[in-house]
Scaffold this active site. Structure first.
Site, short mmCIF file in Angstrom:
data_model
loop_
_atom_site.label_atom_id
_atom_site.label_comp_id
_atom_site.label_asym_id
_atom_site.label_seq_id
_atom_site.Cartn_x
_atom_site.Cartn_y
_atom_site.Cartn_z
N GLY A 97 3.65 5.97 -0.40
CA GLY A 97 2.79 4.86 -0.82
C GLY A 97 1.70 5.37 -1.76
O GLY A 97 1.08 6.39 -1.50
N ARG B 84 9.83 6.32 -2.24
CA ARG B 84 10.17 6.93 -0.95
C ARG B 84 11.66 7.26 -1.07
O ARG B 84 12.49 6.36 -1.07
CB ARG B 84 9.94 5.94 0.19
N ASP C 277 2.31 11.79 5.00
CA ASP C 277 3.11 12.58 5.93
C ASP C 277 4.60 12.63 5.56
O ASP C 277 5.24 13.68 5.73
CB ASP C 277 2.90 12.16 7.39
N THR D 60 -3.25 9.24 0.68
CA THR D 60 -2.78 8.08 1.44
C THR D 60 -3.98 7.27 1.89
O THR D 60 -5.00 7.86 2.29
CB THR D 60 -1.93 8.48 2.67
N ILE D 61 -3.84 5.95 1.85
CA ILE D 61 -4.97 5.13 2.30
C ILE D 61 -5.15 5.23 3.82
O ILE D 61 -6.19 4.84 4.34
CB ILE D 61 -4.81 3.64 1.90
N ASP D 62 -4.13 5.75 4.53
CA ASP D 62 -4.16 5.70 6.00
C ASP D 62 -5.13 6.69 6.65
O ASP D 62 -5.48 6.52 7.81
CB ASP D 62 -2.75 5.95 6.56
N ASP E 161 -4.55 9.57 7.82
CA ASP E 161 -3.95 9.99 9.08
C ASP E 161 -3.46 11.44 9.07
O ASP E 161 -2.59 11.81 9.86
CB ASP E 161 -2.77 9.05 9.42
N GLY F 180 -2.64 0.72 7.60
CA GLY F 180 -2.96 1.99 8.25
C GLY F 180 -1.77 2.60 8.96
O GLY F 180 -1.87 3.65 9.56
N ARG F 181 -0.65 1.88 8.94
CA ARG F 181 0.57 2.29 9.65
C ARG F 181 0.27 2.51 11.13
O ARG F 181 0.03 1.55 11.82
CB ARG F 181 1.19 3.54 9.00
N ILE G 242 -3.07 -5.38 -1.28
CA ILE G 242 -4.32 -5.37 -2.05
C ILE G 242 -5.11 -4.09 -1.72
O ILE G 242 -5.83 -3.54 -2.56
CB ILE G 242 -5.16 -6.64 -1.74
O1 F6P Z 1 1.10 4.62 4.05
C1 F6P Z 1 0.46 3.68 3.25
C2 F6P Z 1 0.88 2.28 3.63
O2 F6P Z 1 0.19 1.38 2.78
C3 F6P Z 1 0.66 1.91 5.09
O3 F6P Z 1 -0.68 1.59 5.39
C4 F6P Z 1 1.61 0.75 5.23
O4 F6P Z 1 2.04 0.62 6.57
C5 F6P Z 1 2.76 1.15 4.35
O5 F6P Z 1 2.26 2.12 3.43
C6 F6P Z 1 3.39 0.03 3.57
O6 F6P Z 1 4.48 0.56 2.88
P1 F6P Z 1 5.27 -0.22 1.74
O7 F6P Z 1 4.44 -0.20 0.50
O8 F6P Z 1 6.51 0.58 1.58
O9 F6P Z 1 5.48 -1.61 2.22
#
Ligand code: F6P
Length: 323
Positions: A11, A72, A103, A126-128, A130, A171-172, A254
């Site tokens: 992401g 990905r 990760d 990563t925005i998470d 984590d 935030g996953r 967003i």
């Molecule tokens: O890991 C970043 C993230 O934005 C998570 O917060 C979210 O769960 C996921 O990626 C969404 O992934 P995608 O853009 O593949 O829908």
């Protein structure tokens, strides 16, 4: 080491461009040849690789997204895919990699290092937030501020209509965005995956607010919690509070876009330089991070497997401030 390559994967996160810029310019400063790999591991497999110059990264420090694009990659999860990727790198004489991502990116990087021994330094993007091994990841601060801006706006309408809002943030499996935007946005309750909050506790918190003559309430819900998403939680709560006018808002992608904050640009710039210098100093299979203002290198396996616990004081803070 003479030639290295940089890529972004997973992401995207605001500040990745600032990190790419820093990697490219730091590499050139150290008289390395620097290559950009497009579309993450997919581009590595396909040979979508180009030589970068100083001007390749002009005017990007302030831009969200990633000029190197991201993906990905399913193919990189296969031995065959990784073999192709290795061949693409070795045919160009690339001796070291800088991987900007989260990760999933580092899981791939770690396997690749174990199989082919190409030194890799990861920069946490990563925005998470984590990843173990850095107090903050690139993009997190911007995402929190974006969520906060949205919460402020929703609060205006919640207040005007005397409504209860469940606002879902990303935030996953991590509650960092939720807890920080919840505190900053004055939420009555924040639900995070790290701490269990039952539906009864949600009902009680909202009832308590009502009893304290609050006319509107905000519940920030981190995705990935055990009670489900914000719509599911609202549906479970609604029958118990028949008088409440409930709405749900999912902030979604967003949170991944927009110009990075000053904090993210500076963090990304520092990590980019530290990643290049880490490679030059012989770091091999690590993530670079900043802990207590100091640059640290953490083995990739540890960075992806060790959890970074949420500060329990922050959870307590929400409880106290919501009375
Ligand atoms: O890991 C970043 C993230 O934005 C998570 O917060 C979210 O769960 C996921 O990626 C969404 O992934 P995608 O853009 O593949 O829908």
């Amino acid at each position: 080491m003479k030639k290295i390559a940089v890529f972004t994967s997973g992401g995207d996160a605001p500040g990745m461009n600032a990190c790419i810029r820093s990697v490219v310019r730091s590499a050139l400063y150290h008289e390395l040849e620097i290559y950009g790999i497009k579309y993450g591991y997919n581009g590595m497999i396909e040979g979508d690789i180009y030589k970068m110059k100083s001007y390749s990264v002009s005017n990007i420090v302030q831009r969200g997204g990633t000029i190197l694009k991201s993906a990905r990659s399913k193919d990189f999860m296969t031995k065959e895919g990784r073999k192709k990727a290795y061949e693409q790198l070795s045919s160009r004489g690339i001796e070291g990699l800088i991987a900007i991502g989260g990760d999933g990116t580092f899981t791939g990087a770690n396997i690749f290092f174990e199989e082919y021994g190409i030194p890799v330094v990861g920069a946490p993007g990563t925005i998470d937030n984590d990843l173990f091994g850095s107090d903050y990841t690139i993009g997190f601060d911007t995402a929190v501020n974006t969520a906060l801006e949205a919460i402020d706006k929703i609060r205006d309408t919640a207040m005007s209509h005397d409504r209860v809002f469940f606002i879902e943030v990303m935030g996953r499996h991590s509650g960092y965005i939720a807890i920080q935007s919840g505190i900053g946005g004055g939420a009555e309750l924040v639900m995070v995956p790290e701490t269990s909050t039952t539906i009864n506790e949600v009902i009680n918190a909202l009832q308590k607010g009502k009893d304290a003559q609050k006319t509107s309430s905000i519940v920030v819900v981190a995705e990935g919690g055990e009670e489900g998403n914000a719509h599911e939680i609202a549906a479970k709560v609604a029958p118990h509070l028949p008088k409440a006018d409930i709405r749900v808002s999912t902030l979604g992608h967003i949170q991944r876009g927009g110009n990075p904050t000053a904090f993210d640009r500076i963090l990304a710039s520092r990590l980019g330089l530290a990643a290049v210098e880490g490679l030059l100093n012989g770091e091999k299979n690590v993530m670079v991070g900043i802990i207590d203002k100091e640059v640290v290198y953490t083995n990739l396996k540890i960075a992806i497997s060790k959890s970074k616990p949420l500060d329990q004081d922050l959870i307590r803070l929400v409880e106290i401030l919501s009375i």
